[in-house]
Design a protein around this motif. Structure first.
Motif, PDB file in Angstrom:
ATOM      1  N   ARG A  17       1.031  -8.344   3.991  1.00 29.72           N
ATOM      2  CA  ARG A  17       0.984  -7.903   2.461  1.00 29.72           C
ATOM      3  C   ARG A  17       1.693  -6.463   2.300  1.00 29.72           C
ATOM      4  O   ARG A  17       2.122  -5.845   3.270  1.00 29.72           O
ATOM      5  CB  ARG A  17      -0.499  -7.317   2.293  1.00 29.72           C
ATOM      6  CG  ARG A  17      -1.351  -8.399   2.275  1.00 29.72           C
ATOM      7  CD  ARG A  17      -2.911  -8.099   1.711  1.00 29.72           C
ATOM      8  NE  ARG A  17      -3.003  -6.673   1.561  1.00 29.72           N
ATOM      9  CZ  ARG A  17      -4.131  -6.072   1.798  1.00 29.72           C
ATOM     10  NH1 ARG A  17      -5.329  -6.667   1.922  1.00 29.72           N
ATOM     11  NH2 ARG A  17      -4.371  -4.746   1.469  1.00 29.72           N
ATOM     12  N   GLU A  18       2.416  -6.754   1.169  1.00 33.67           N
ATOM     13  CA  GLU A  18       3.225  -5.575   0.668  1.00 33.67           C
ATOM     14  C   GLU A  18       2.275  -4.374   0.264  1.00 33.67           C
ATOM     15  O   GLU A  18       1.229  -4.360   0.082  1.00 33.67           O
ATOM     16  CB  GLU A  18       3.811  -5.787  -0.638  1.00 33.67           C
ATOM     17  CG  GLU A  18       4.994  -4.637  -1.163  1.00 33.67           C
ATOM     18  CD  GLU A  18       5.619  -5.010  -2.236  1.00 33.67           C
ATOM     19  OE1 GLU A  18       5.682  -4.173  -3.138  1.00 33.67           O
ATOM     20  OE2 GLU A  18       5.987  -6.346  -2.437  1.00 33.67           O
ATOM     21  N   ARG A  19       2.746  -3.129   1.225  1.00 26.54           N
ATOM     22  CA  ARG A  19       2.058  -2.010   1.316  1.00 26.54           C
ATOM     23  C   ARG A  19       2.304  -1.403  -0.013  1.00 26.54           C
ATOM     24  O   ARG A  19       3.159  -1.293  -0.657  1.00 26.54           O
ATOM     25  CB  ARG A  19       2.720  -0.910   2.409  1.00 26.54           C
ATOM     26  CG  ARG A  19       1.859   0.279   2.463  1.00 26.54           C
ATOM     27  CD  ARG A  19       2.131   1.032   3.793  1.00 26.54           C
ATOM     28  NE  ARG A  19       1.621   2.119   3.601  1.00 26.54           N
ATOM     29  CZ  ARG A  19       1.596   2.920   4.720  1.00 26.54           C
ATOM     30  NH1 ARG A  19       2.276   2.697   5.912  1.00 26.54           N
ATOM     31  NH2 ARG A  19       0.838   4.272   4.800  1.00 26.54           N
ATOM     32  N   ALA A  20       1.050  -0.917  -0.680  1.00 31.28           N
ATOM     33  CA  ALA A  20       1.124  -0.124  -1.700  1.00 31.28           C
ATOM     34  C   ALA A  20       2.034   1.189  -1.728  1.00 31.28           C
ATOM     35  O   ALA A  20       2.580   1.583  -0.665  1.00 31.28           O
ATOM     36  CB  ALA A  20      -0.334   0.554  -2.102  1.00 31.28           C
ATOM     37  N   PRO A  21       2.320   1.597  -2.855  1.00 28.85           N
ATOM     38  CA  PRO A  21       3.500   2.942  -2.774  1.00 28.85           C
ATOM     39  C   PRO A  21       2.673   4.221  -2.197  1.00 28.85           C
ATOM     40  O   PRO A  21       1.449   4.120  -2.006  1.00 28.85           O
ATOM     41  CB  PRO A  21       3.662   3.208  -4.538  1.00 28.85           C
ATOM     42  CG  PRO A  21       3.169   2.007  -5.206  1.00 28.85           C
ATOM     43  CD  PRO A  21       2.308   1.203  -4.274  1.00 28.85           C
ATOM     44  N   ASP A  22       3.638   4.990  -1.588  1.00 33.81           N
ATOM     45  CA  ASP A  22       2.961   5.898  -1.079  1.00 33.81           C
ATOM     46  C   ASP A  22       2.375   6.910  -1.790  1.00 33.81           C
ATOM     47  O   ASP A  22       2.946   7.337  -2.887  1.00 33.81           O
ATOM     48  CB  ASP A  22       4.184   6.692  -0.258  1.00 33.81           C
ATOM     49  CG  ASP A  22       3.912   7.622   0.772  1.00 33.81           C
ATOM     50  OD1 ASP A  22       3.069   8.660   0.668  1.00 33.81           O
ATOM     51  OD2 ASP A  22       4.173   7.426   1.743  1.00 33.81           O
ATOM     52  N   LEU A  23       1.037   7.188  -1.453  1.00 33.14           N
ATOM     53  CA  LEU A  23       0.348   8.253  -2.039  1.00 33.14           C
ATOM     54  C   LEU A  23       0.790   9.527  -2.322  1.00 33.14           C
ATOM     55  O   LEU A  23       0.672  10.051  -3.271  1.00 33.14           O
ATOM     56  CB  LEU A  23      -1.225   8.147  -1.806  1.00 33.14           C
ATOM     57  CG  LEU A  23      -2.004   8.969  -2.423  1.00 33.14           C
ATOM     58  CD1 LEU A  23      -2.287   8.455  -4.126  1.00 33.14           C
ATOM     59  CD2 LEU A  23      -3.519   8.764  -1.884  1.00 33.14           C
ATOM     60  N   ALA A  26       3.452   9.731  -5.099  1.00 32.51           N
ATOM     61  CA  ALA A  26       2.699   9.504  -6.324  1.00 32.51           C
ATOM     62  C   ALA A  26       2.026  10.778  -6.752  1.00 32.51           C
ATOM     63  O   ALA A  26       2.188  11.147  -7.845  1.00 32.51           O
ATOM     64  CB  ALA A  26       1.635   8.495  -6.282  1.00 32.51           C
ATOM     65  N   GLU A  56      -2.472   8.792   3.656  1.00 31.57           N
ATOM     66  CA  GLU A  56      -1.454   8.322   4.110  1.00 31.57           C
ATOM     67  C   GLU A  56      -1.562   7.995   5.732  1.00 31.57           C
ATOM     68  O   GLU A  56      -1.345   7.211   6.213  1.00 31.57           O
ATOM     69  CB  GLU A  56      -0.333   8.515   3.716  1.00 31.57           C
ATOM     70  CG  GLU A  56      -0.039   8.152   2.263  1.00 31.57           C
ATOM     71  CD  GLU A  56       0.090   6.738   2.062  1.00 31.57           C
ATOM     72  OE1 GLU A  56       0.673   6.004   2.667  1.00 31.57           O
ATOM     73  OE2 GLU A  56      -0.124   6.406   0.748  1.00 31.57           O
ATOM     74  N   ILE A  59      -3.869   5.397   6.884  1.00 30.08           N
ATOM     75  CA  ILE A  59      -3.388   4.078   6.770  1.00 30.08           C
ATOM     76  C   ILE A  59      -2.356   3.846   8.097  1.00 30.08           C
ATOM     77  O   ILE A  59      -2.423   2.963   8.700  1.00 30.08           O
ATOM     78  CB  ILE A  59      -2.921   3.954   5.544  1.00 30.08           C
ATOM     79  CG1 ILE A  59      -4.012   3.975   4.552  1.00 30.08           C
ATOM     80  CG2 ILE A  59      -2.024   2.674   5.470  1.00 30.08           C
ATOM     81  CD1 ILE A  59      -3.253   4.200   3.017  1.00 30.08           C
TER      82      ILE A  59
END
Length: 142
Positions: A17-23, A26, A56, A59
């Motif tokens: 799965r594509e990893r979500a943008p880095d928190l 953001a 992060e 994760i």
């Protein structure tokens, strides 16, 4: 029962799965866009960034743990140590614990729609109750 004539195929491997943008990025961008913050808000800004960092890191640790688990398959001693480490690297727990706290910090910085609405000059924080208190204080002060 007669033997099966057909061999069962292995389950197809799930695509990564594509990893979500880095928190961290953001939150940093959100805090930098809050032009109403002052120097006195620095600790809250730092707290928000630190919480995003911890989420992060959790994760990243979980991904490393999964890789290590694959590498150590079959070594029972190492797997026991790995399970102990695994209990300390629970992403869901970390996000579940820090996520709402991070949201609260961002809210306190005015980083949520409700907080920004409360900051508007025509609707000062406290709304009607604050106005009643101010009016009452004015009556007693005269």
């Amino acid at each position: 029962m007669p033997p099966r004539r057909r061999r069962l195929a292995a389950a197809p491997e799930q695509p990564a799965r594509e990893r979500a943008p880095d928190l961290r990025d953001a939150v940093r961008a959100a805090v930098e866009a809050m032009d109403w913050l002052t120097d006195s808000d620095q600790a809250m800004k730092t707290l928000a960034l630190r919480q995003a960092e911890e989420i992060e890191k959790a994760i990243d640790r979980a991904e490393e743990l999964a890789e290590l688990r694959r590498d150590l398959a079959g070594d029972e001693g190492a797997l026991r140590r790995l399970r102990a480490l695994e209990s300390m690297c629970e992403v869901t727990k970390t996000v579940g614990w820090l996520g709402p706290q991070l949201q609260g910090v961002l809210r306190d910085l005015g980083g949520t729609p409700a907080a920004r609405k409360a900051m508007k000059t025509d609707k000062p924080i406290g709304g009607r109750l604050a106005q009643l208190r101010a009016d009452a204080a004015g009556e007693h002060g005269s």
